[in-house]
Write a protein that holds these residues in place. Structure first.
Motif, PDB file in Angstrom:
ATOM      1  N   TYR A 139      29.443  54.889  48.753  1.00 59.67           N
ATOM      2  CA  TYR A 139      29.095  54.002  47.652  1.00 59.67           C
ATOM      3  C   TYR A 139      28.915  54.767  46.345  1.00 59.67           C
ATOM      4  CZ  TYR A 139      28.511  50.204  50.957  1.00 59.67           C
ATOM      5  OH  TYR A 139      28.755  49.240  51.902  1.00 59.67           O
ATOM      6  N   TYR A 140      29.129  54.049  45.261  1.00 57.31           N
ATOM      7  CA  TYR A 140      28.922  54.638  43.940  1.00 57.31           C
ATOM      8  C   TYR A 140      28.502  53.559  42.961  1.00 57.31           C
ATOM      9  CZ  TYR A 140      33.696  52.913  42.985  1.00 57.31           C
ATOM     10  OH  TYR A 140      34.825  52.130  42.827  1.00 57.31           O
ATOM     11  N   LEU A 141      27.902  53.999  41.862  1.00 52.24           N
ATOM     12  CA  LEU A 141      27.532  53.112  40.771  1.00 52.24           C
ATOM     13  C   LEU A 141      28.505  53.325  39.632  1.00 52.24           C
ATOM     14  CD1 LEU A 141      23.645  53.645  40.746  1.00 52.24           C
ATOM     15  CD2 LEU A 141      24.926  51.799  41.843  1.00 52.24           C
ATOM     16  N   ALA A 142      29.065  52.235  39.132  1.00 54.76           N
ATOM     17  CA  ALA A 142      29.996  52.296  38.007  1.00 54.76           C
ATOM     18  C   ALA A 142      29.308  51.714  36.770  1.00 54.76           C
ATOM     19  CB  ALA A 142      31.272  51.511  38.331  1.00 54.76           C
ATOM     20  N   PHE A 143      29.215  52.518  35.712  1.00 53.95           N
ATOM     21  CA  PHE A 143      28.557  52.136  34.467  1.00 53.95           C
ATOM     22  C   PHE A 143      29.611  51.645  33.477  1.00 53.95           C
ATOM     23  CE2 PHE A 143      25.871  55.025  36.692  1.00 53.95           C
ATOM     24  CZ  PHE A 143      24.574  54.686  36.376  1.00 53.95           C
ATOM     25  N   ASN A 144      29.347  50.539  32.812  1.00 59.27           N
ATOM     26  CA  ASN A 144      30.385  49.967  31.956  1.00 59.27           C
ATOM     27  C   ASN A 144      30.573  50.725  30.645  1.00 59.27           C
ATOM     28  OD1 ASN A 144      27.954  48.972  30.821  1.00 59.27           O
ATOM     29  ND2 ASN A 144      28.952  47.127  30.049  1.00 59.27           N
ATOM     30  N   THR A 145      29.608  51.586  30.280  1.00 61.38           N
ATOM     31  CA  THR A 145      29.713  52.317  29.011  1.00 61.38           C
ATOM     32  C   THR A 145      29.514  53.819  29.170  1.00 61.38           C
ATOM     33  OG1 THR A 145      28.974  50.387  27.761  1.00 61.38           O
ATOM     34  CG2 THR A 145      28.799  52.519  26.666  1.00 61.38           C
ATOM     35  N   ASP A 146      28.479  54.227  29.866  1.00 59.28           N
ATOM     36  CA  ASP A 146      28.081  55.639  29.886  1.00 59.28           C
ATOM     37  C   ASP A 146      29.115  56.534  30.559  1.00 59.28           C
ATOM     38  OD1 ASP A 146      24.990  55.794  29.026  1.00 59.28           O
ATOM     39  OD2 ASP A 146      25.360  53.940  30.138  1.00 59.28           O
ATOM     40  N   GLU A 147      29.315  57.699  29.952  1.00 68.21           N
ATOM     41  CA  GLU A 147      30.141  58.755  30.535  1.00 68.21           C
ATOM     42  C   GLU A 147      29.306  59.949  30.974  1.00 68.21           C
ATOM     43  OE1 GLU A 147      32.954  59.610  27.476  1.00 68.21           O
ATOM     44  OE2 GLU A 147      34.205  57.854  27.936  1.00 68.21           O
ATOM     45  N   LYS A 148      28.040  59.963  30.508  1.00 66.96           N
ATOM     46  CA  LYS A 148      27.103  61.026  30.852  1.00 66.96           C
ATOM     47  C   LYS A 148      25.722  60.413  30.974  1.00 66.96           C
ATOM     48  CE  LYS A 148      25.234  65.374  28.973  1.00 66.96           C
ATOM     49  NZ  LYS A 148      25.333  66.344  27.844  1.00 66.96           N
ATOM     50  N   LEU A 149      24.979  60.792  31.986  1.00 65.99           N
ATOM     51  CA  LEU A 149      23.633  60.275  32.193  1.00 65.99           C
ATOM     52  C   LEU A 149      22.618  61.387  31.971  1.00 65.99           C
ATOM     53  CD1 LEU A 149      24.137  58.241  35.506  1.00 65.99           C
ATOM     54  CD2 LEU A 149      24.199  57.355  33.166  1.00 65.99           C
ATOM     55  N   THR A 150      21.644  61.117  31.122  1.00 65.44           N
ATOM     56  CA  THR A 150      20.519  62.035  30.932  1.00 65.44           C
ATOM     57  C   THR A 150      19.268  61.347  31.455  1.00 65.44           C
ATOM     58  OG1 THR A 150      21.507  63.077  28.992  1.00 65.44           O
ATOM     59  CG2 THR A 150      19.138  63.327  29.275  1.00 65.44           C
ATOM     60  N   TYR A 151      18.593  62.005  32.383  1.00 66.72           N
ATOM     61  CA  TYR A 151      17.400  61.386  32.961  1.00 66.72           C
ATOM     62  C   TYR A 151      16.203  62.312  32.839  1.00 66.72           C
ATOM     63  CZ  TYR A 151      18.281  64.183  37.215  1.00 66.72           C
ATOM     64  OH  TYR A 151      18.493  65.211  38.104  1.00 66.72           O
ATOM     65  N   TRP A 152      15.024  61.672  32.783  1.00 66.12           N
ATOM     66  CA  TRP A 152      13.755  62.385  32.720  1.00 66.12           C
ATOM     67  C   TRP A 152      13.220  62.522  34.141  1.00 66.12           C
ATOM     68  CZ3 TRP A 152      15.878  60.705  28.497  1.00 66.12           C
ATOM     69  CH2 TRP A 152      15.499  61.249  27.261  1.00 66.12           C
ATOM     70  N   LYS A 153      12.759  63.710  34.447  1.00 67.26           N
ATOM     71  CA  LYS A 153      12.178  63.942  35.770  1.00 67.26           C
ATOM     72  C   LYS A 153      10.771  63.365  35.848  1.00 67.26           C
ATOM     73  CE  LYS A 153      14.672  68.151  37.069  1.00 67.26           C
ATOM     74  NZ  LYS A 153      14.527  69.554  37.546  1.00 67.26           N
ATOM     75  N   LEU A 154      10.351  63.072  37.068  1.00 67.12           N
ATOM     76  CA  LEU A 154       8.990  62.630  37.329  1.00 67.12           C
ATOM     77  C   LEU A 154       8.193  63.749  37.971  1.00 67.12           C
ATOM     78  CD1 LEU A 154       9.566  58.994  38.654  1.00 67.12           C
ATOM     79  CD2 LEU A 154       8.671  59.670  36.428  1.00 67.12           C
ATOM     80  N   ASP A 155       6.937  63.875  37.537  1.00 70.21           N
ATOM     81  CA  ASP A 155       6.016  64.868  38.078  1.00 70.21           C
ATOM     82  C   ASP A 155       4.811  64.118  38.619  1.00 70.21           C
ATOM     83  OD1 ASP A 155       4.282  66.926  38.665  1.00 70.21           O
ATOM     84  OD2 ASP A 155       4.275  67.795  36.649  1.00 70.21           O
TER      85      ASP A 155
ATOM     86  N   ASN B 129      13.467  63.841  44.586  1.00 70.45           N
ATOM     87  CA  ASN B 129      12.371  64.129  43.654  1.00 70.45           C
ATOM     88  C   ASN B 129      11.927  62.868  42.907  1.00 70.45           C
ATOM     89  OD1 ASN B 129      12.229  66.990  44.138  1.00 70.45           O
ATOM     90  ND2 ASN B 129      14.141  67.184  42.998  1.00 70.45           N
ATOM     91  N   ASP B 130      12.042  61.732  43.558  1.00 72.61           N
ATOM     92  CA  ASP B 130      11.630  60.436  43.009  1.00 72.61           C
ATOM     93  C   ASP B 130      12.762  59.824  42.185  1.00 72.61           C
ATOM     94  OD1 ASP B 130      10.034  58.219  42.382  1.00 72.61           O
ATOM     95  OD2 ASP B 130       8.256  59.427  42.070  1.00 72.61           O
ATOM     96  N   ALA B 131      12.423  58.821  41.387  1.00 66.83           N
ATOM     97  CA  ALA B 131      13.424  58.043  40.657  1.00 66.83           C
ATOM     98  C   ALA B 131      14.064  58.861  39.540  1.00 66.83           C
ATOM     99  CB  ALA B 131      12.782  56.795  40.071  1.00 66.83           C
ATOM    100  N   LEU B 132      15.269  58.434  39.150  1.00 73.47           N
ATOM    101  CA  LEU B 132      15.898  58.915  37.935  1.00 73.47           C
ATOM    102  C   LEU B 132      15.488  57.966  36.816  1.00 73.47           C
ATOM    103  CD1 LEU B 132      19.530  59.596  39.260  1.00 73.47           C
ATOM    104  CD2 LEU B 132      17.486  61.052  39.450  1.00 73.47           C
ATOM    105  N   VAL B 133      14.875  58.492  35.767  1.00 70.28           N
ATOM    106  CA  VAL B 133      14.334  57.682  34.679  1.00 70.28           C
ATOM    107  C   VAL B 133      15.199  57.873  33.439  1.00 70.28           C
ATOM    108  CG1 VAL B 133      12.355  57.296  33.160  1.00 70.28           C
ATOM    109  CG2 VAL B 133      11.994  57.813  35.589  1.00 70.28           C
ATOM    110  N   PHE B 134      15.750  56.769  32.938  1.00 69.66           N
ATOM    111  CA  PHE B 134      16.648  56.816  31.791  1.00 69.66           C
ATOM    112  C   PHE B 134      15.993  56.150  30.584  1.00 69.66           C
ATOM    113  CE2 PHE B 134      19.202  56.629  35.655  1.00 69.66           C
ATOM    114  CZ  PHE B 134      19.988  57.764  35.521  1.00 69.66           C
TER     115      PHE B 134
END
Length: 288
Positions: free
Chosen positions: A158-174, A201-206
């Motif tokens: 399985y994969y997730l297809a994003f209609n706009t993004d070509e790069k994902l930047t996410y904040w880590k959770l501590d 390491n928990d959720a990916l936060v965008f």
């Protein structure tokens, strides 16, 4: 349990938490929602209100007083009033109680409206300030979709297809709080391949997601879903450790940062609603 149904889909809803508990396509014969197996995570699609994620020390400060709130707030654990409007529409409502005012000192009206529109399920959230001062809140969605949902596939198909993004930047959770550190994932043709260690390491936060539609697809068959959302400034993607699901979570609000001063008025993403004002957001899912 409340059932909504049309020619294409059938959904199940519970008064507790106004929670979506089933999303079945009559055309494919597949159940698309996670089954809430407590071995991994005993929820289907909780509503996150009046906070999203964790508070620092599970508490916040407001007008010189300290209040304690659990992760994701209290709405998901309260029984909503409900009205089934028709075979394809139901409305759930929640207001403050003496109990909630002890931990969240605001008067509010929270409404969730579920509608079936052809092959789509639409969920609209509405918040109204019924108090005498500004209402401060966050609200988020947390639907979990079954992965895999056919016997001929595995998680890594399985994969997730994003209609706009070509790069994902996410904040880590501590420890549930948003850290200052970020990481980036370069997408190939807008696709993020699912694998269990993405969420170790928990959720990916965008905070800067550009897409307003994410599709859950796989490489083995043509079954999947389109998940559409509007005007949510934050987004989370999560699964419990090695669990057979993925959560797609549009948020208006986010967990506290590790350096937050705990003042509710200063909380990142907090929504401020004047007396008598209404606020609404929606998401919808189309299964195929």
């Amino acid at each position: 349990m409340i059932t909504l149904e049309n020619d294409y889909i059938k959904v199940s809803l519970a008064a507790k938490g106004a929670e979506l508990q089933g999303l079945f396509s009559k055309e494919t014969g597949l159940e698309y929602l996670w089954n809430a197996n407590p071995k991994y995570w005993a929820k289907h699609s909780p509503v996150l209100f009046p906070i999203v994620g964790s508070l620092k020390n599970n508490s916040f400060k407001y007008q010189g007083k300290n209040y304690e709130l659990p992760r994701h707030g209290f709405a998901r654990d309260h029984v909503f009033n409900f009205e089934k409007i028709s075979e394809t529409e139901a409305v759930f409502t929640l207001t403050q109680t003496d109990e909630t005012l002890k931990i969240y000192p605001f008067y509010f009206g929270l409404k969730l409206k579920y509608q079936l529109i052809d092959r789509k399920l639409n969920l609209t959230y509405e918040v109204i300030n019924t108090g005498t001062e500004e209402l401060l809140f966050s609200l988020g969605a947390h639907p979990a979709f079954a992965v895999p949902n056919t016997p001929d596939t595995v998680y890594e198909d399985y994969y997730l297809a994003f209609n706009t993004d070509e790069k994902l930047t996410y904040w880590k959770l501590d420890d549930g709080l948003v850290a200052d550190e970020t990481e980036s994932i370069e997408l190939s043709y807008h696709k993020l391949n699912l694998k269990h260690d993405l969420f170790y390491n928990d959720a990916l936060v965008f905070k800067t997601l550009q897409s307003n539609c994410i599709s859950l697809l796989n490489t083995k068959n043509d079954y999947g879903l389109h998940f559409h959302f509007e005007d949510f400034p934050f987004f989370g993607i999560w699964a419990a450790t090695d669990a057979p699901f993925v959560c797609l979570e549009p948020w208006c609000g986010v967990a506290d940062g590790v350096n937050h001063n705990q003042e509710l008025e200063h909380k990142e993403g907090i929504v401020k609603l004047a007396l008598g004002e209404k606020w609404s957001r929606f998401w919808e899912v189309e299964c195929f």
